[in-house]
Enzyme design. Structure first.
Site, PDB file in Angstrom:
ATOM      1  N   SER A   1       0.832  -1.217   0.000  1.00 26.73           N
ATOM      2  CA  SER A   1       0.000   0.000   0.000  1.00 26.73           C
ATOM      3  C   SER A   1       0.859   1.256   0.000  1.00 26.73           C
ATOM      4  O   SER A   1       2.031   1.224   0.396  1.00 26.73           O
ATOM      5  CB  SER A   1      -0.877   0.030   1.249  1.00 26.73           C
TER       6      SER A   1
HETATM    7  N1  SAH Z   1      -0.267  -4.570   4.113  1.00 26.32           N
HETATM    8  C1  SAH Z   1       0.386  -5.094   2.942  1.00 26.32           C
HETATM    9  C2  SAH Z   1      -0.479  -5.003   1.725  1.00 26.32           C
HETATM   10  C3  SAH Z   1      -1.071  -6.274   1.496  1.00 26.32           C
HETATM   11  S1  SAH Z   1      -1.976  -6.537   0.027  1.00 26.32           S
HETATM   12  C4  SAH Z   1       1.699  -4.417   2.719  1.00 26.32           C
HETATM   13  O1  SAH Z   1       1.989  -3.431   3.396  1.00 26.32           O
HETATM   14  O2  SAH Z   1       2.457  -4.887   1.882  1.00 26.32           O
HETATM   15  C5  SAH Z   1      -3.138  -7.677   0.691  1.00 26.32           C
HETATM   16  C6  SAH Z   1      -2.586  -8.999   1.081  1.00 26.32           C
HETATM   17  O3  SAH Z   1      -3.674  -9.744   1.643  1.00 26.32           O
HETATM   18  C7  SAH Z   1      -2.056  -9.844  -0.063  1.00 26.32           C
HETATM   19  O4  SAH Z   1      -0.753 -10.244   0.218  1.00 26.32           O
HETATM   20  C8  SAH Z   1      -3.012 -11.033  -0.111  1.00 26.32           C
HETATM   21  O5  SAH Z   1      -2.390 -12.233  -0.511  1.00 26.32           O
HETATM   22  C9  SAH Z   1      -3.498 -11.095   1.322  1.00 26.32           C
HETATM   23  N2  SAH Z   1      -4.774 -11.781   1.530  1.00 26.32           N
HETATM   24  C10 SAH Z   1      -5.890 -11.756   0.771  1.00 26.32           C
HETATM   25  N3  SAH Z   1      -6.863 -12.501   1.322  1.00 26.32           N
HETATM   26  C11 SAH Z   1      -6.351 -13.010   2.485  1.00 26.32           C
HETATM   27  C12 SAH Z   1      -6.865 -13.866   3.500  1.00 26.32           C
HETATM   28  N4  SAH Z   1      -8.108 -14.337   3.446  1.00 26.32           N
HETATM   29  N5  SAH Z   1      -6.055 -14.180   4.535  1.00 26.32           N
HETATM   30  C13 SAH Z   1      -4.794 -13.703   4.617  1.00 26.32           C
HETATM   31  N6  SAH Z   1      -4.245 -12.901   3.682  1.00 26.32           N
HETATM   32  C14 SAH Z   1      -5.019 -12.554   2.624  1.00 26.32           C
END
Ligand code: SAH
Length: 214
Positions: free
Chosen positions: A60
């Site tokens: 993000s």
């Molecule tokens: N906060 C992160 C951004 C993450 S993007 C950063 O700073 O980099 C969202 C993430 O959520 C992705 O890596 C995706 O694989 C994960 N995700 C999506 N659905 C999920 C679930 N049900 N449980 C755990 N992770 C999940």
């Protein structure tokens, strides 16, 4: 220009003017965002934008990480659950502001990479878990704060259950997989009182309560 200098400029431009909290500002000055970004995008590490981290997922933009962090209103003693570790950048920022962070990632390669990065930076109050976080993480519940960094259709009931009374949840919730409203919820008498914060565009939350890709 070197990374620490660029980091300082990003913080002055995009964090300090909006986030009047010295501890949060210091966390952004301490955590090297370039370490969470693939080599080909490192040059853009200190632009205020989301960047690809592989597996169709993104890290993000810093200003949004700062806003979500501020909404949790951390004092330093909390146990926080994060759903969607991704690169681990948001996790690292949180680790500087609370007692313990549990973070759940569903994609194995991202989980492995983030675990390695967080260990290399010596952030010892972080525990990474591989799994489906849309059902929370019952084992270490209840939590003072829960932050979800992928967009779901609603606030998963499991997360409400795993939040402490008075605790805060920050989560993008939307009608479509890629557009959401960022919501702040506070648990009062067992129920979540919500407040809309702003429109956001996170990647979809997978699994139960999220958007099933199949
Ligand atoms: N906060 C992160 C951004 C993450 S993007 C950063 O700073 O980099 C969202 C993430 O959520 C992705 O890596 C995706 O694989 C994960 N995700 C999506 N659905 C999920 C679930 N049900 N449980 C755990 N992770 C999940």
């Amino acid at each position: 220009m070197n990374f620490p200098q660029k980091r300082q400029i990003l913080v002055e431009q995009f964090i300090k003017p909006h986030i009047h909290d010295e501890k949060i500002v210091n966390a952004f000055l301490q955590i090297p965002r370039e370490e969470f970004i693939p080599d080909e995008y490192k040059i853009e590490a200190y632009e205020d934008k989301a960047l690809p981290i592989g597996e169709s997922q993104t890290i993000s933009q810093p200003s949004l990480v700062a806003l979500m962090t501020k909404l949790l209103d951390l004092k330093g003693t909390e146990k926080v659950l994060e759903i969607g570790t991704g690169s681990g950048y948001q996790t690292a920022i949180l680790s500087k502001l609370c007692r313990q962070v549990f973070t759940v990632e569903i994609v194995p390669t991202l989980y492995e990479k983030a675990t390695e990065t967080l260990q290399r930076l010596d952030l010892s109050n972080v525990k990474c878990i591989l799994g489906n976080g849309s059902v929370g993480l019952k084992k270490f519940a209840p939590y003072n704060g829960i932050i979800v960094t992928a967009g779901g259709k609603q606030i998963p009931e499991a997360l409400t259950d795993q939040l402490m009374e008075g605790g805060r949840i920050v989560i993008p919730v939307g009608e479509t997989p890629y557009n959401q409203k960022l919501i702040l919820g506070v648990k009062k008498n067992g129920k979540i009182e919500t407040q809309d914060i702003e429109s956001v565009a996170f990647v979809p939350l997978k699994g139960q309560y999220g958007w099933d890709e199949n």
